[in-house]
Design a protein around this motif. Structure first.
Motif, mmCIF file in Angstrom:
data_model
loop_
_atom_site.group_PDB
_atom_site.id
_atom_site.type_symbol
_atom_site.label_atom_id
_atom_site.label_comp_id
_atom_site.label_asym_id
_atom_site.label_seq_id
_atom_site.Cartn_x
_atom_site.Cartn_y
_atom_site.Cartn_z
ATOM 1 N N GLN A 28 0.813 -1.217 0.000
ATOM 2 C CA GLN A 28 0.000 0.000 0.000
ATOM 3 C C GLN A 28 0.847 1.269 0.000
ATOM 4 O O GLN A 28 0.459 2.289 -0.568
ATOM 5 N N GLY A 42 -5.375 5.675 2.711
ATOM 6 C CA GLY A 42 -6.666 5.697 2.014
ATOM 7 C C GLY A 42 -7.512 4.497 2.390
ATOM 8 O O GLY A 42 -7.192 3.774 3.338
ATOM 9 N N GLY A 43 -8.576 4.305 1.626
ATOM 10 C CA GLY A 43 -9.533 3.246 1.946
ATOM 11 C C GLY A 43 -9.434 2.060 1.009
ATOM 12 O O GLY A 43 -8.649 2.061 0.055
ATOM 13 N N ASP A 44 -10.255 1.074 1.272
ATOM 14 C CA ASP A 44 -10.250 -0.173 0.513
ATOM 15 C C ASP A 44 -10.572 0.094 -0.965
ATOM 16 O O ASP A 44 -11.491 0.845 -1.282
ATOM 17 N N ALA A 45 -9.815 -0.556 -1.849
ATOM 18 C CA ALA A 45 -10.043 -0.361 -3.279
ATOM 19 C C ALA A 45 -11.156 -1.259 -3.796
ATOM 20 O O ALA A 45 -11.562 -1.137 -4.949
ATOM 21 N N GLY A 46 -11.639 -2.157 -2.959
ATOM 22 C CA GLY A 46 -12.723 -3.045 -3.370
ATOM 23 C C GLY A 46 -14.000 -2.695 -2.634
ATOM 24 O O GLY A 46 -14.289 -1.515 -2.425
ATOM 25 N N SER A 47 -14.730 -3.732 -2.242
ATOM 26 C CA SER A 47 -16.017 -3.454 -1.609
ATOM 27 C C SER A 47 -16.025 -3.819 -0.129
ATOM 28 O O SER A 47 -17.088 -3.971 0.458
ATOM 29 N N ARG A 48 -14.863 -3.989 0.469
ATOM 30 C CA ARG A 48 -14.810 -4.305 1.892
ATOM 31 C C ARG A 48 -14.473 -3.060 2.696
ATOM 32 O O ARG A 48 -14.245 -1.989 2.143
ATOM 33 N N SER A 73 -11.916 -1.445 4.912
ATOM 34 C CA SER A 73 -10.557 -1.429 5.449
ATOM 35 C C SER A 73 -9.901 -0.107 5.100
ATOM 36 O O SER A 73 -10.377 0.630 4.236
ATOM 37 N N PHE A 109 -5.739 1.750 4.762
ATOM 38 C CA PHE A 109 -4.309 1.447 4.645
ATOM 39 C C PHE A 109 -3.512 2.490 5.401
ATOM 40 O O PHE A 109 -3.810 3.680 5.315
ATOM 41 N N GLN A 126 -2.511 -2.933 6.398
ATOM 42 C CA GLN A 126 -3.948 -2.913 6.115
ATOM 43 C C GLN A 126 -4.697 -3.130 7.429
ATOM 44 O O GLN A 126 -4.354 -4.031 8.196
ATOM 45 N N ARG A 154 -8.361 -3.893 9.157
ATOM 46 C CA ARG A 154 -9.759 -4.298 9.001
ATOM 47 C C ARG A 154 -10.581 -3.436 9.947
ATOM 48 O O ARG A 154 -10.393 -3.481 11.158
ATOM 49 N N GLY A 159 -20.741 -4.318 7.367
ATOM 50 C CA GLY A 159 -20.329 -4.045 5.990
ATOM 51 C C GLY A 159 -20.857 -2.731 5.457
ATOM 52 O O GLY A 159 -20.680 -2.407 4.292
ATOM 53 N N ARG A 160 -21.523 -1.961 6.326
ATOM 54 C CA ARG A 160 -22.119 -0.693 5.888
ATOM 55 C C ARG A 160 -21.804 0.410 6.900
ATOM 56 O O ARG A 160 -22.679 1.096 7.385
ATOM 57 N N LYS A 197 -13.559 5.320 7.526
ATOM 58 C CA LYS A 197 -12.780 5.298 6.281
ATOM 59 C C LYS A 197 -12.216 6.672 5.945
ATOM 60 O O LYS A 197 -11.348 6.807 5.105
#
Lengths: 180, 277
Positions: free
Chosen positions: B24, B104-110, B112, B114, B148, B150, B187-188, B265
């Motif tokens: 990251q 920054g934040g997660d590049a996917g949909s979770r 997390s 960095f 990273q 969580r 997750g939200r 985030k």
């Protein structure tokens, strides 16, 4: 295809995705800018180079997410297979092409993310004091919002990228790729 | 592609993630300035919404009590600082937390974030991460070139909590007579508690509040009460209750939603607990 330009674009797209995603989020969904780069590469580059480049973008994105490694690599590989197949039949500069390709590519990616989340939920089923807690999965509404959001952003991002196409040296499949 | 599909769907996450390098920090030169600019614009254009629905009078009263408490704490702090200064002269005391910037934040949909930290700075997997408002999450992937975290809102994050309520009369929070329970990321951007029955939180089967007993209410606090966590972390704030509903799949059970004080985030700096005791 010029691989140096590709590496720069890949680096920038991942970095911008990391930096911007928390601030662009709408109902917990932020647009997938890396997917737009995948579409840009797949719609312009020769078949083999496009497949490899898109797969590598997925590998890179897998490294900067909590998702299971390989998930984005596989999804982008499938997206690239689809977009490359449409190269000859789409008008590459048209915003509607960008929007529709982003919509389909987003749906393909979301399908694999949700399928993975359904098969191997990130929050596994558990027991707490004898009470069964169901697994927590990715929310389909969030993923679908992301798909629509990405598609809406696509004409702007892909439009800008199409204007920079010459830096990438996309050419017919017969000519060899070069580093510079 | 076949290998990636096998890795994604065939290998359990805990094994697959071991081979994922933490890189990251490589993206920090771009993502950090981008996040700073985006954060600035975000604060100007859409300042964080206030989710507090309490009456103004209650907030004023709590404010007053907090003033008193802060004055007392400041006095205590000065005394502790003096002691700490004396102890630091002995040369063997270090803080248990390390200050780290967020990339920054997660590049996917979770869920997390960095950090611009690394194992070279003493950050290891499973260390807890804090911010002034409470718990942020747990390190899940520390490498030489990035860390990273969580977030506690990620579905894979679980922590045992207890509920507390701030008493303006006493100027402190009291533990509610509700069993300890597991809170899990939804997750939200929040957490949810699904292991309590409606009766245990003071509601009947129809979801009506019991007028005589103590019941869980929105704005009650959730704090860490987990024996698996370091002792320093016990009592650390997880968030506030923002919703109480019946579980759709089990109507006699409750689904309590908890939200951290801020969007985790969007944090720009955090503290990693590098020493547990």
């Amino acid at each position: 295809m010029r691989w140096l330009s590709y590496i720069l674009l890949a680096y920038l797209s991942i970095a911008v995705q990391i930096g911007l995603s928390p601030y662009l989020a709408y109902h917990e969904a932020s647009p997938n800018l890396v997917l737009l780069v995948v579409i840009f590469i797949a719609v312009n580059a020769p078949r083999d180079a496009a497949l490899l480049a898109c797969f590598l973008l997925g590998v890179l994105q897998d490294m900067v997410t909590q998702q299971q490694p390989g998930l984005f690599a596989f999804s982008y590989g499938v997206v690239a297979l689809f977009v490359v197949a449409t190269q000859q039949v789409v008008y590459k500069e048209h915003p509607l092409t960008h929007l529709s390709l982003a919509l389909v590519a987003g749906l393909i990616t979301a399908f694999f993310l949700l399928l993975h989340g359904w098969v191997l939920p990130p929050g596994a089923k558990a027991m707490d004091h004898g009470v069964s807690l169901p697994a927590v999965r990715l929310h389909p509404t969030v993923e679908l919002t992301r798909v629509v959001y990405t598609a809406l952003v696509a004409p702007f991002v892909l439009g800008a990228l199409q204007r920079m196409k010459r830096f990438f040296g996309f050419q017919a499949a017969k000519r060899r790729s070069r580093m510079w | 592609m076949g290998l990636s599909a096998l890795l994604a769907f065939g290998v359990p996450a805990k094994y697959a993630r071991r081979f994922s390098p933490q890189i990251q920090m490589v993206f920090a030169p771009v993502s950090r300035p981008v996040a700073v600019v985006a954060g600035w614009i975000n604060n100007r254009v859409a300042p964080p919404a206030v989710a507090d629905r309490r009456a103004v009078q209650d907030i004023r009263q709590e404010n007053q009590q907090l003033h008193v408490q802060v004055n007392w704490l400041v006095t205590q702090l000065e005394e502790l600082s003096r002691r700490e200064q004396e102890r630091s002269q002995l040369g063997d005391v270090k803080g248990s937390c390390r200050f780290v910037k967020v990339i920054g934040g997660d590049a996917g949909s979770r869920q997390s974030i960095f950090l611009a930290g690394s194992t070279l700075a003493g950050i290891r997997d499973e260390m807890y991460v804090l911010y002034p408002g409470g718990l942020v999450g747990q390190v899940d992937g520390a490498g030489a070139m990035g860390v990273q975290v969580r977030l506690l809102s990620d579905p894979a994050f679980k922590v045992r909590i207890e509920f507390r309520r701030f008493d303006p009369q006493k100027g402190q929070s009291d533990k509610l007579q509700i069993p300890l329970v597991v809170a899990q990321g939804d997750g939200r951007d929040g957490l949810m508690v699904r292991g309590l029955s409606l009766a245990e939180i003071g509601y009947d089967a129809q979801g009506r509040a019991d007028p005589h007993g103590i019941r869980l209410e929105e704005t009650d606090f959730a704090v860490v009460a987990d024996t698996d966590c370091p002792s320093l972390l016990q009592g650390e704030t997880v968030g506030r209750v923002v919703g109480i509903a019946r579980r759709r799949s089990a109507p006699l059970m409750a689904e309590v939603r908890i939200a951290p004080a801020t969007n985790l985030k969007k944090l720009s700096e955090v503290w990693v607990m590098v020493k547990e005791n």
